[in-house]
Design an enzyme around this catalytic site. Sequence first.
Site, PDB file in Angstrom:
ATOM      1  CB  THR A   1     -67.035  -0.358 -38.303  1.00 10.78           C
ATOM      2  OG1 THR A   1     -66.071  -1.517 -37.980  1.00 10.78           O
ATOM      3  CG2 THR A   1     -66.258   0.841 -38.497  1.00 10.78           C
TER       4      THR A   1
ATOM      5  CE  LYS B   1     -69.365  -3.202 -40.697  1.00  8.61           C
ATOM      6  NZ  LYS B   1     -68.223  -4.005 -40.586  1.00  8.61           N
TER       7      LYS B   1
ATOM      8  CE  LYS C   1     -61.873  -5.750 -31.121  1.00  9.25           C
ATOM      9  NZ  LYS C   1     -62.369  -4.895 -31.719  1.00  9.25           N
TER      10      LYS C   1
ATOM     11  CG  HIS D   1     -57.293   2.754 -37.934  1.00  4.47           C
ATOM     12  ND1 HIS D   1     -58.692   2.692 -38.559  1.00  4.47           N
ATOM     13  CD2 HIS D   1     -56.450   3.312 -39.046  1.00  4.47           C
ATOM     14  CE1 HIS D   1     -58.384   3.165 -39.682  1.00  4.47           C
ATOM     15  NE2 HIS D   1     -57.232   3.442 -40.142  1.00  4.47           N
TER      16      HIS D   1
ATOM     17  CE  LYS E   1     -67.430  -5.936 -30.334  1.00  4.31           C
ATOM     18  NZ  LYS E   1     -67.338  -4.691 -30.873  1.00  4.31           N
ATOM     19  NE  ARG E   2     -58.795 -10.047 -35.213  1.00  3.57           N
ATOM     20  CZ  ARG E   2     -58.064 -10.958 -35.516  1.00  3.57           C
ATOM     21  NH1 ARG E   2     -58.190 -11.774 -36.812  1.00  3.57           N
ATOM     22  NH2 ARG E   2     -56.656 -11.034 -35.163  1.00  3.57           N
TER      23      ARG E   2
END
Length: 828
Positions: free
Chosen positions: A680, A684, A578, A380, A572-573
């Site tokens: 992911t 969504k 990111k 992952h 998100k985290r």
Amino acid sequence: MGPAIASDSPANAGGPAALTNVRTGLGADAIAAALIENLHCLQGKLPQHATRNDWYMALAYTVRDRMMERYVATVGSIAGANTNAKAVAYLSAEFLTGPHLGNGLINLGIWQAVEEALSRVGQDLSGLLEQEEEPGLGNGGLGRLAACYMDSLATLNVPAIGYGIRYEFGIFDQAIRDGWQVEITDKWLRFGNPWEIVRSEIAFDVKFGGRTEPYHDEAGRYRVRWLPEKVVKGIAYDTPVPGYRVPTTNLLRLWKAEATEPFDFEAFNVGDYYRAVDEKVISETISKVLYPNDEPEAGKQLRLAQQYFFVSCSLQDMIRLLLTRGKPLNELHLYWAAQLNDTHPSIAVAELLRLLVVEHAMEWGQAWAITQQTCAYTNHTLLAEALERWPLPLLAKLLPRHLEIIYEINRRFLDGLRLRYPNDDQLLRRVSLIDEAGDKYIRMAHLASVGSHAINGVAVLHTELLKRTVLRDFHRVSPEKFLNVTNGVTPRRWIALSNPNLSALITRHIGDRWIANLEDELKHLEPLASDIDFQRDWQAVKADNKRNLAGFIKERTGVIVDPHSLFDIQVKRLHEYKRQHLNVLYLVTLCNRLRHASGGAVTPRTVIFAGKAAPGYRMAKLIIKLINSVAVVVNQDPVVSQVLKVVFLPDFNVKNGHRVYPAADLSEQISTAGKEASGTGNMKFAMNGAITIGTLDGANIEIRDAVGHENFFLFGLTAEEVERVRAEGYRPGSIYQSNPELREAIDLISSGFFSNGDRGLFRPLVESLLTSDDYMLLADYQAYVECQQHVSDAYSDQNAWTRMSILNTARVGHFSSDRSIREYCRDI
Ligand code: NBG
């Protein structure tokens, strides 16, 4: 109001008796009677004295009762003789299931009956759904993926057990104080957990520490015994996982650690009562708390203990179940597929071998073949710091027998390679299970790769990069093991449950088969994309969801936002890769433009962030502080706040996700290309009609191809360009110098404008951007800002935007976790 699904009919309603039976009946009468009975018998309350939690518990038990028949049947198919089905053991250190109640109602098809029953006893479903404390047994994407996969396995009637740890404290709750993240212990079990069933009889011993000792057995064979320092017991706690309107109800089996002897009687007898209790406390520590990720692994002996603990219990349980089925041990791989969710369970390779060879006296070669055929490994991440390696001395101390086994696996593996690649010592050194450059480490990704028959990445780009980078040599020596399975998410939770209005609208037009067959059905929405009436209804749903989120934001943060503005969301985290701070740089730029009144017409936006930072990740926490600091200034500025609001919604979790994804217009997926394995959240959002602004990273690439390039806002360097720029010598400082708007934004942050004049506060952040900028924010800044302008322009044409939104939903059926699970079953 509940998910309005046209045929809200249970999968196997049974006869009239079943409809009224208090334990199994699926009609409102039976459910109402069950509620009162459970309130009385399980909570010891009369309706007039019951608290909201009492009602919640009574309802939860009522729903759980209705899963039991299918659950017992499914467990029978995994444990019973005369069944030949292969079962999946999904081994995962994390399962971020989210609240169970709503999902259970949808999958059992009893939403409306329950609403009706509750209204008869004067209760309302939404309040009880709110009452559930979600099990936060995961950090983010990886743990949530495990939960989506459990839902799909059941829905596809694949018998499966999700094996993991029953952490007493899950991921911390996040509060924001003075703009900073504060971590609060997650006491999710404090009011009890009605969904789990404790299986005190399903318990296994797990050994730790001590030493090994060679000896010769009765047959004169050389053997090694392990004399552990300590033995801990794992107790199974089962949670049913019902499929959507199908006969299968699988289970999540989570292990809780306990002392083998609750008291050390020897110590007790000599009067040292406290030492006697100590033993119990130390043993129970193993399943105490979930480790937040993104922190250095150093010194995390307990984490390794957790991994071994749950893996050992799970493998022992799988062997037990196989033997109960009356199957021989050498057929383990025919009845079990063990999927390793990242390297966290990778010690399974050594443990399975140990169980077969040492505990069950199987010959090594056969045991190894069975191990490889049973295990499969999903990677992952490509981030170097997230690839697990355990210091050799730590492994030696905690698992001395496993270290010997790993040496032996490695010896045989390298011997084999030496024959195939003579004179390539470099290759051997690189693929070795032991990293011997400097301090010695065991490389868990290597152990998982060698011990598995299949290795997969979680998006096309990610799998390609895996083959080219971190697992390059493994791909060279065993290319046949590699494959891609792009992630997916379950439409039951992420559309049907969380977006009931959209679900009802979709179902009105194309029926409700999309819930179980997203890939084939959702595309029937396409012809409606330009239909004015349908667009109007679509907009009304979105508007409603935005109002709902606006209310929630007001409740949680006090900030008032305008539901008519563009809802631009990044949840998100928190992580530098990111690039939440790239989003902030854009906001500061926008803010500057507004202050200079130089922007022309602007599209009003509400920019919403949410996500947790690892407690020890200082830069991520500083980014949270920056977001909040910018938010305070922006929201108070009389000019700027007319068109821009910034919100940091605290404590992002599954429950909050239910409110967030359906309300988004724009989905921020802006990671540095090559860093996000899949994502992911991107799926969504798109399923709920948000349009993505994103880089060519992870599954974004496949989402863009699916929804059409014209329905996706693309910007930024590609993964290849990122590598090239870095190789050629990346100098963020010169980008800063040459881009006036960027410079102005960064300077404003440095000046203390957002920190009450404190110029030091954000210095670490600014300095890292100007000197190294490892995640290339500055390289992508201009493209991002320009792309955001296109977003604003596009949003001002509401019909065109709505069309894009509809097409996004219509075309992302591929990203259902049902499709992913079908691929796993077919290819692995
Ligand atoms: C995460 C990736 C995400 C991916 C999820 C699920 C880890 C180690 N990896 O991009 O960062 O979507 O896994 O595959 O948590």
